[in-house]
Motif scaffolding. Structure first.
Motif, PDB file in Angstrom:
ATOM      1  N   ALA A   1       0.848  -1.208   0.000  1.00  0.00           N
ATOM      2  CA  ALA A   1       0.000   0.000   0.000  1.00  0.00           C
ATOM      3  C   ALA A   1       0.873   1.243   0.000  1.00  0.00           C
ATOM      4  O   ALA A   1       0.857   2.040   0.949  1.00  0.00           O
ATOM      5  CB  ALA A   1      -0.945  -0.028   1.197  1.00  0.00           C
ATOM      6  N   THR A   2       1.643   1.443  -1.056  1.00  0.00           N
ATOM      7  CA  THR A   2       2.618   2.543  -1.087  1.00  0.00           C
ATOM      8  C   THR A   2       1.966   3.921  -1.037  1.00  0.00           C
ATOM      9  O   THR A   2       2.606   4.887  -0.612  1.00  0.00           O
ATOM     10  CB  THR A   2       3.506   2.437  -2.341  1.00  0.00           C
ATOM     11  N   SER A   3       0.703   4.025  -1.449  1.00  0.00           N
ATOM     12  CA  SER A   3       0.028   5.327  -1.410  1.00  0.00           C
ATOM     13  C   SER A   3      -0.170   5.824   0.024  1.00  0.00           C
ATOM     14  O   SER A   3      -0.414   7.009   0.246  1.00  0.00           O
ATOM     15  CB  SER A   3      -1.325   5.251  -2.124  1.00  0.00           C
ATOM     16  N   SER A   4      -0.054   4.922   0.997  1.00  0.00           N
ATOM     17  CA  SER A   4      -0.239   5.308   2.409  1.00  0.00           C
ATOM     18  C   SER A   4       1.063   5.737   3.067  1.00  0.00           C
ATOM     19  O   SER A   4       1.061   6.184   4.216  1.00  0.00           O
ATOM     20  CB  SER A   4      -0.826   4.132   3.201  1.00  0.00           C
TER      21      SER A   4
ATOM     22  N   SER B   1       3.216   8.205   2.811  1.00  0.00           N
ATOM     23  CA  SER B   1       3.415   9.587   3.242  1.00  0.00           C
ATOM     24  C   SER B   1       2.815   9.806   4.629  1.00  0.00           C
ATOM     25  O   SER B   1       3.472  10.342   5.535  1.00  0.00           O
ATOM     26  CB  SER B   1       2.797  10.559   2.242  1.00  0.00           C
ATOM     27  N   SER B   2       1.573   9.367   4.808  1.00  0.00           N
ATOM     28  CA  SER B   2       0.909   9.547   6.103  1.00  0.00           C
ATOM     29  C   SER B   2       1.510   8.636   7.166  1.00  0.00           C
ATOM     30  O   SER B   2       1.633   9.021   8.342  1.00  0.00           O
ATOM     31  CB  SER B   2      -0.594   9.287   5.972  1.00  0.00           C
TER      32      SER B   2
ATOM     33  N   ALA C   1       9.972   2.667  -1.761  1.00  0.00           N
ATOM     34  CA  ALA C   1       8.970   3.715  -1.565  1.00  0.00           C
ATOM     35  C   ALA C   1       8.975   4.231  -0.129  1.00  0.00           C
ATOM     36  O   ALA C   1       8.863   5.443   0.105  1.00  0.00           O
ATOM     37  CB  ALA C   1       7.579   3.190  -1.934  1.00  0.00           C
TER      38      ALA C   1
END
Length: 265
Positions: free
Chosen positions: A66-69, A71-72, A120
């Motif tokens: 889940a690389t889109s997570s 940053s958070s 990432a």
């Protein structure tokens, strides 16, 4: 190990195996920990088993696919104790299947988790390290990041790729300084083979003989902490399989004859 006292360490893949052993070692050395993996319940178990004050250990569930997570998640890791000193990229998955029988989807998944997930997360954290002008990135690769063996084609490829990326990154970050240590375990007595993907993507569900007879994970973790404390660029853990690195480098034809006859399952 006083070197790590009050250091803030983020460990991925901390719910079992080498990651769990690293958590215990860092906790006993006085570090503050952020423990990450997919299974929150198992992370809580590891936290409860760690030595010291539970207030010095944070749990941060993380899925490397889940690389889109990231940053958070990275922001949450930084906020847990105000900053980060060390990132331990330990999370990943292995493989046990012949290359000719393994679906491309399995090859892609190994790369997605082991390579792209690690890269990432590192990129998400890198601005924090560069802004502070310091930091240490440790990457749990494998001896098969240095040479390939049967039944691990995609796994070996994902680990080889990590060496290429982090060797390049080390050269780019020399001026900060941000240290990078590649940690290459061989056969370690963990559940890695039980969870390894087979040709169709299903887990193997059993432990290899080689894994069964492998190094104790606590011994492996102790050696890893020593390598990080010494700021080594690369370190190897395991039994006689470690010498494969030298044989591959200096007598490659002999290595090829040995590896095709060696029992690796």
């Amino acid at each position: 190990m006083s070197h790590f006292r009050d250091k803030i360490v983020w460990i991925t893949g901390a719910s079992g195996g080498i990651g769990e052993a690293l958590a215990y070692r860092f906790a006993s050395a006085g570090a503050k920990l952020i423990l990450s993996a997919r299974r929150e319940k198992e992370l809580q178990r590891v936290k409860d088993a760690c030595e010291g004050d539970g207030e010095n250990i944070a749990i941060l569930p993380l899925d490397l696919e889940a690389t889109s997570s990231f940053s958070s998640k990275t922001q949450a890791a930084i906020e847990a104790f105000g900053h980060l000193d060390i990132l331990i990229n330990n999370g990943g998955i292995s493989q046990r299947s012949l290359a000719s029988e393994t679906s491309l989807e399995v090859d892609r998944r190994l790369m997605e988790i082991n390579y792209f997930g690690t890269v990432a997360l590192t990129k998400a954290l890198l601005p924090h390290f560069t802004s502070r002008g310091q930091g240490h990135i440790a990457v749990v690769s494998s001896l098969v990041g240095k040479f390939g063996t049967p039944y691990r084609s995609a796994y070996a490829a994902s680990k080889h790729a990590l060496h290429g990326f982090f060797d390049s990154l080390r050269a780019e970050l020399y001026k900060y300084p941000i240290h990078i240590t590649m940690l290459c375990p061989g056969f370690i007595h963990t559940q890695v083979s039980v969870n390894a993907l087979t040709a169709d993507g299903s887990p193997l569900g059993e432990m290899d003989d080689a894994q069964q007879q492998g190094m104790d994970p606590d011994t492996c973790a102790r050696q890893m902490l020593a390598a990080i404390a010494s700021k080594k660029e690369e370190a190897y853990m395991g039994g006689k399989e470690k010498y494969g690195v030298l044989v591959k480098r200096f007598i490659p034809r002999l290595f090829s004859r040995i590896v095709r006859k060696t029992k690796v399952r």
